[in-house]
Design a protein around this motif. Sequence first.
Motif, PDB file in Angstrom:
ATOM      1  N   VAL A  50      90.231  89.266  45.124  1.00  0.00           N
ATOM      2  CA  VAL A  50      88.842  88.968  45.508  1.00  0.00           C
ATOM      3  C   VAL A  50      87.958  88.971  44.262  1.00  0.00           C
ATOM      4  N   MET A  51      88.175  89.948  43.386  1.00  0.00           N
ATOM      5  CA  MET A  51      87.378  90.019  42.150  1.00  0.00           C
ATOM      6  C   MET A  51      87.603  88.779  41.288  1.00  0.00           C
ATOM      7  N   MET A  52      88.864  88.326  41.222  1.00  0.00           N
ATOM      8  CA  MET A  52      89.176  87.131  40.436  1.00  0.00           C
ATOM      9  C   MET A  52      88.468  85.904  41.019  1.00  0.00           C
ATOM     10  N   LEU A  53      88.562  85.775  42.342  1.00  0.00           N
ATOM     11  CA  LEU A  53      87.928  84.633  43.000  1.00  0.00           C
ATOM     12  C   LEU A  53      86.413  84.669  42.811  1.00  0.00           C
ATOM     13  N   ALA A  54      85.814  85.856  43.013  1.00  0.00           N
ATOM     14  CA  ALA A  54      84.361  85.978  42.878  1.00  0.00           C
ATOM     15  C   ALA A  54      83.935  85.618  41.457  1.00  0.00           C
ATOM     16  N   GLN A  55      84.753  86.032  40.490  1.00  0.00           N
ATOM     17  CA  GLN A  55      84.423  85.739  39.083  1.00  0.00           C
ATOM     18  C   GLN A  55      84.437  84.230  38.834  1.00  0.00           C
ATOM     19  N   ARG A  56      85.394  83.517  39.445  1.00  0.00           N
ATOM     20  CA  ARG A  56      85.442  82.066  39.261  1.00  0.00           C
ATOM     21  C   ARG A  56      84.252  81.388  39.956  1.00  0.00           C
ATOM     22  N   LEU A  57      83.920  81.873  41.147  1.00  0.00           N
ATOM     23  CA  LEU A  57      82.791  81.278  41.870  1.00  0.00           C
ATOM     24  C   LEU A  57      81.486  81.478  41.105  1.00  0.00           C
ATOM     25  N   LEU A  58      81.392  82.613  40.457  1.00  0.00           N
ATOM     26  CA  LEU A  58      80.191  82.928  39.683  1.00  0.00           C
ATOM     27  C   LEU A  58      80.006  81.944  38.519  1.00  0.00           C
ATOM     28  N   GLN A  59      81.101  81.363  38.048  1.00  0.00           N
ATOM     29  CA  GLN A  59      81.009  80.385  36.965  1.00  0.00           C
ATOM     30  C   GLN A  59      80.471  79.041  37.471  1.00  0.00           C
ATOM     31  N   ILE A  60      80.639  78.821  38.785  1.00  0.00           N
ATOM     32  CA  ILE A  60      80.108  77.586  39.367  1.00  0.00           C
ATOM     33  C   ILE A  60      78.652  77.781  39.737  1.00  0.00           C
ATOM     34  N   ASP A  61      78.338  78.964  40.214  1.00  0.00           N
ATOM     35  CA  ASP A  61      77.036  79.200  40.821  1.00  0.00           C
ATOM     36  C   ASP A  61      76.672  80.665  40.571  1.00  0.00           C
ATOM     37  N   LEU A  62      75.723  80.906  39.664  1.00  0.00           N
ATOM     38  CA  LEU A  62      75.320  82.290  39.384  1.00  0.00           C
ATOM     39  C   LEU A  62      74.564  82.834  40.582  1.00  0.00           C
ATOM     40  N   ASN A  63      75.260  83.638  41.352  1.00  0.00           N
ATOM     41  CA  ASN A  63      74.653  84.149  42.567  1.00  0.00           C
ATOM     42  C   ASN A  63      75.148  85.575  42.795  1.00  0.00           C
ATOM     43  N   GLY A  64      74.206  86.460  42.989  1.00  0.00           N
ATOM     44  CA  GLY A  64      74.537  87.866  43.133  1.00  0.00           C
ATOM     45  C   GLY A  64      75.439  88.165  44.318  1.00  0.00           C
ATOM     46  N   ARG A  65      75.525  87.235  45.279  1.00  0.00           N
ATOM     47  CA  ARG A  65      76.373  87.562  46.417  1.00  0.00           C
ATOM     48  C   ARG A  65      77.843  87.645  46.002  1.00  0.00           C
ATOM     49  N   TYR A  66      78.228  86.921  44.964  1.00  0.00           N
ATOM     50  CA  TYR A  66      79.592  87.057  44.464  1.00  0.00           C
ATOM     51  C   TYR A  66      79.764  88.359  43.690  1.00  0.00           C
ATOM     52  N   THR A  67      78.757  88.666  42.871  1.00  0.00           N
ATOM     53  CA  THR A  67      78.850  89.880  42.058  1.00  0.00           C
ATOM     54  C   THR A  67      78.809  91.133  42.927  1.00  0.00           C
ATOM     55  N   ASP A  68      78.008  91.080  43.989  1.00  0.00           N
ATOM     56  CA  ASP A  68      77.977  92.233  44.898  1.00  0.00           C
ATOM     57  C   ASP A  68      79.378  92.532  45.425  1.00  0.00           C
ATOM     58  N   ILE A  69      80.107  91.495  45.776  1.00  0.00           N
ATOM     59  CA  ILE A  69      81.458  91.697  46.307  1.00  0.00           C
ATOM     60  C   ILE A  69      82.403  92.169  45.201  1.00  0.00           C
ATOM     61  N   THR A  70      82.238  91.609  43.997  1.00  0.00           N
ATOM     62  CA  THR A  70      83.045  92.073  42.860  1.00  0.00           C
ATOM     63  C   THR A  70      82.888  93.573  42.667  1.00  0.00           C
ATOM     64  N   GLU A  71      81.632  94.005  42.669  1.00  0.00           N
ATOM     65  CA  GLU A  71      81.366  95.422  42.415  1.00  0.00           C
ATOM     66  C   GLU A  71      81.847  96.294  43.582  1.00  0.00           C
ATOM     67  N   LEU A  72      81.688  95.774  44.805  1.00  0.00           N
ATOM     68  CA  LEU A  72      82.158  96.507  45.981  1.00  0.00           C
ATOM     69  C   LEU A  72      83.660  96.737  45.886  1.00  0.00           C
ATOM     70  N   CYS A  73      84.396  95.680  45.584  1.00  0.00           N
ATOM     71  CA  CYS A  73      85.853  95.812  45.462  1.00  0.00           C
ATOM     72  C   CYS A  73      86.212  96.783  44.344  1.00  0.00           C
ATOM     73  N   LEU A  74      85.567  96.589  43.200  1.00  0.00           N
ATOM     74  CA  LEU A  74      85.915  97.391  42.019  1.00  0.00           C
ATOM     75  C   LEU A  74      85.804  98.879  42.310  1.00  0.00           C
ATOM     76  N   TYR A  75      84.657  99.296  42.836  1.00  0.00           N
ATOM     77  CA  TYR A  75      84.413 100.734  42.979  1.00  0.00           C
ATOM     78  C   TYR A  75      85.048 101.335  44.237  1.00  0.00           C
ATOM     79  N   ASN A  76      85.667 100.530  45.038  1.00  0.00           N
ATOM     80  CA  ASN A  76      86.203 101.068  46.288  1.00  0.00           C
ATOM     81  C   ASN A  76      87.664 100.676  46.466  1.00  0.00           C
ATOM     82  N   ALA A  77      87.925  99.476  46.987  1.00  0.00           N
ATOM     83  CA  ALA A  77      89.305  99.104  47.303  1.00  0.00           C
ATOM     84  C   ALA A  77      90.209  99.088  46.078  1.00  0.00           C
TER      85      ALA A  77
END
Lengths: 661, 661
Positions: free
Chosen positions: A350-377
Amino acid sequence: MAYPQTTFVFTSLHPKTLLGQRRQAVAANTLQYQLDVLKQTGRYDAFKLRWHPIYDRAPEVWPIPDHLFWDSDIAKWIEGACYFLQQQCMPTIADAVDELVEMIRSAQQPDGYLNIHYTVVEPGKRFTNLKDMHELYNCGHLIEAALAHHALYANNQLLSPICAYVDLLCKTFGPGPEQTHGYPGHPEIELALLRLHERTGLERYLSLARYFITERGNLTGCDGRHYFDVEAEKRGADPNMKPAFYPEPRSLWYHQAQAPIAEQQTIEGHSVRAMYLLTSVADLVRIEKSHADLQDATYRLWNNMVNQKMYSTGGIGAMKQWEGFGLDYFLPQGTSEGGCYSETCAAIGVMMLAQRLLQIDLNGRYTDITELCLYNAVLTAMSTDGKKFTYVNQLASSDKDLSKRDDWFTVACCPPNMLRLLGTIGGYIWTYKSTVAEKCAYVDVHLYIGAKLTFDCGKDIVELEQETDWPSSGDVKFRLRSQRIKVELRLRVPGWADTWKITPECPDLVVKQGYLTIPSSWLEQHPDFTLSIPLKPRILVSHPLTNQNTVTIARGPVVYCVEDLDNPWVQDHFASTLLNPACEITEKLVQNQSLGDSYIALTVTRGASLLDTEAFEETPFLRQHGVDKFRPLSKLDFVPYYFRANRGGRGHMRVGLKRAT
Amino acid sequence: MAYPQTTFVFTSLHPKTLLGQRRQAVAANTLQYQLDVLKQTGRYDAFKLRWHPIYDRAPEVWPIPDHLFWDSDIAKWIEGACYFLQQQCMPTIADAVDELVEMIRSAQQPDGYLNIHYTVVEPGKRFTNLKDMHELYNCGHLIEAALAHHALYANNQLLSPICAYVDLLCKTFGPGPEQTHGYPGHPEIELALLRLHERTGLERYLSLARYFITERGNLTGCDGRHYFDVEAEKRGADPNMKPAFYPEPRSLWYHQAQAPIAEQQTIEGHSVRAMYLLTSVADLVRIEKSHADLQDATYRLWNNMVNQKMYSTGGIGAMKQWEGFGLDYFLPQGTSEGGCYSETCAAIGVMMLAQRLLQIDLNGRYTDITELCLYNAVLTAMSTDGKKFTYVNQLASSDKDLSKRDDWFTVACCPPNMLRLLGTIGGYIWTYKSTVAEKCAYVDVHLYIGAKLTFDCGKDIVELEQETDWPSSGDVKFRLRSQRIKVELRLRVPGWADTWKITPECPDLVVKQGYLTIPSSWLEQHPDFTLSIPLKPRILVSHPLTNQNTVTIARGPVVYCVEDLDNPWVQDHFASTLLNPACEITEKLVQNQSLGDSYIALTVTRGASLLDTEAFEETPFLRQHGVDKFRPLSKLDFVPYYFRANRGGRGHMRVGLKRAT
């Protein structure tokens, strides 16, 4: 492209931060520990292509031989080791990398082919079972290892043989009449090919990735039929020889091959496969800027995942049988409730996918999920000492599946994936670009982690440093240094943040798609400033359609859980513990000396209670008011979910507690 | 023993009652309709042992050939037809029974063997796959058909050949060194053998039933191994050739063969198999009075089923994949929520088991479940006209599985099981015994249904009649007639009844184990009296551990549902409809002229509402108070669950509604 695997080298993490500490654990323990395991289990020497007793063993999960992933286990360890060797000298690790690279080189066949199983165990059967046998998946990981090795040593010792193997694949697979119209059952090579294309500039690697992606799920691609059906028939497979993880015959959706990706409406099947696949799809969209249908599909599948199929921890995959996605809103927390898989690799995916999506469209909704995954799952999957791991990350334990970590796994994808992720985590913190013409650099700050970014703009060196105790504290001190170049910053404001503040005050700021733009003019005046995002406990209630009726406590990006160690009275894995959404919560900074972690512990002082289940009628359907029997708890103690199972205890743990009515 | 299949002949149902009407539908339509289907599909002529094109067809569910159950389809139709022929003259049906019996007789092999598949399709392979191939299951149904035929015609035309077949089984299976130490994968023959033993008095049938029951699950019974493993190995089965309904290799628990029955702690696997098996176990316990361990196990497994694994409708089996039991408290209502199978035959099996347990221990807790199943999970499985059926009885529809009934099924166990159940329903209403020495008769009244019981006590004829509109009304007028013999009655007071009243008053009555004892002395004075049990809507809330958080409305034994026909605004199968347990409900007697049913309809006039799901954040975990967005519904109309899908509509239906908080 800002691949984290490339850009992480420009960032150094402060060792005292949470992630810095986990990286230190990896450097001090995990790399050597995993190397020892690779040696003990036979993996280390497998590229010598000698027979190993395990090759005679009946598979634990038919039809997958237990050793089938050994190529990738080695590759992922090499890859992870190279990332850490970039920033730290570790002679034993470096020697092992050298030796493994030599062994891989020696294993290459005259035509470039490079795979343990199909060279030693089933010679002559290569490319006969792309669906189940992970042959191309293994190659994908070898590519990523080669890229990491190449970046570290600036030589082609590993990259050359791997490119030779990939060249063989480029000849073998494709739309041509003499080529095989197939693609891997387990995606991974696609994302690796796109990175290989970036590094080498060779068009054929992009073409092969594009072919694998666009051909996938073609119902009539192979003589008017589905490739997986034709392949199975060719090798004489009985359609009733059904792997245990197929819930039904064929189960094409298990492999995300039930339809072309562009036509897929919902995210289905094996979670890791889905994430690796969509990561490559998003990257292809970015590179080629011409696949509107694939871009739409990626957003559609992302939204379905995040909006209907993701746990509060960022974990995905409710279904154990196929290690993957279940129905919309079907999110039981653990084995005793009907499921919860939440594989570590899937959350990393999920973090990998969110990182790629962020390169297409700088949007915090991807980063929020990146950070959620990182600090939890993700972070919950490794012990503080870096020696124990999880594969499955349930949100509630049960007698059958206690909250604990293991030393290793037969299918060992997750532990070395932690190496890769933590090795490159600096690349997730920020992305930057500079335009020499405009004499300006732009840094998008995604994650708040004590770290320093240093990059060369041609005319100048830019340094940007964060000093913060995030996620314990929400204050982030920035220190920007650049001599001759203007720098503009975009700072993420998390979706869960109610307020934020810049000190000294910066006028006219607005949050756009989750990011604040700090103009270079202001930064010239205020190269040192502070961003403050108040972190306080907040309550998450489950969507009614989840049938969960739970209350979860989060604080900043960190989701909390209860453990028996802090609440020793528990006997039922907190199944009958209730929490009122209007509860009172106090915070306390805990510094655990023996484990080296410090974190904010939470205590509910009013609003927790215990169902008196023994006073209930014994029936799943109770007469009115039958469920309103409970007694208050004087307190209920919470720790971060990532910290669970580090201090002993009996393995009782839960994230979402039943909502008190 | 009061087997309902035997005792029903002493009861005549009033035709205007709900069950009387369903029986009339069967006599008027179902028997002929099913006979037509048997003829159209090839089943009718199958015992002629000619080849049928379907025998060449690949099975829909490997390894079960689609025709494998044809023996039982025929047998169950004969059995059901014979029950109805006991009480009504139907020449076409009787002629078909005669012809089928002749065909069955002609199909018997010289050594007594009698099975379509292993005579026509796989000759020479008999008894090589007891686990999967339903060979002994088919025999069990033939036995039950033969018993019904024997009771009706008082001849041995069918019983003789069946006994000859069973005699072959008695030689083949058993503990002797030359015998096969096996038992059927699908139990049924055990309960049939016990009834055959009762009818014939032959010890060997009891012995074989006892052997099948006590040998089942023996982990070392066959050369130190499990019989099913040895059998599979003998026929050269690849252990990876795994039926789709096995969630894991072996899956012995699917067949209730994971351990000896006496050692099984929880009820597992295929629900119908479990019910048929436990019915026979309970009967063996009653007959032999010497199996304390089996009796304990039966109670333990019953309790687990009723207390943790039963739907509010009496349905069992949450899991579609193995048509059976899931985890404790895992009771999703439909496909879109993760499951719900609730097979018709399983609910009929619960009634059979409860009836056997009632013979060991007169306790209303068994009768309550009998009645719950009858009026809900069972009656809902047939349309008012007796021409459409269900196999699966979900508590909530979905776009994938609409609320509807079908004409027939490839595996057609359920429709003829309705014949058998409705044919013998009179035998479930009451049990009686008389002691000539004491000049006294005892009648235990289990179900309140307009009906008349007439039995001969040697010295006297006893008549007991009920007049009632149950389950619409809770008033039951009793009329007892006997000349020279005293009669004592035990009247069930349902567990859900808050109060009850006898008119004229009968002093000093107490409810003991769910039954009131009305002394003969009082009955001599008051042969006509009324029992009144107020029927009013009551609210059932789901046990917190079910994770359902639902509110269900019941009235007497009848569970209610909402349908789109009465609530035409619905678009989401009522997934977002809320019900407050403190709602206001009004009743209305509806007489549906076209369908012939009358029932009490319920309307919630205050307390129903609709979640505004579109106003929610799109995430499975919402910020606090995110779920409290709803708008009240001015009314919500309910009909009995058994009545659903009889009036057209779009197939939206739900039993348990989300609890409003």
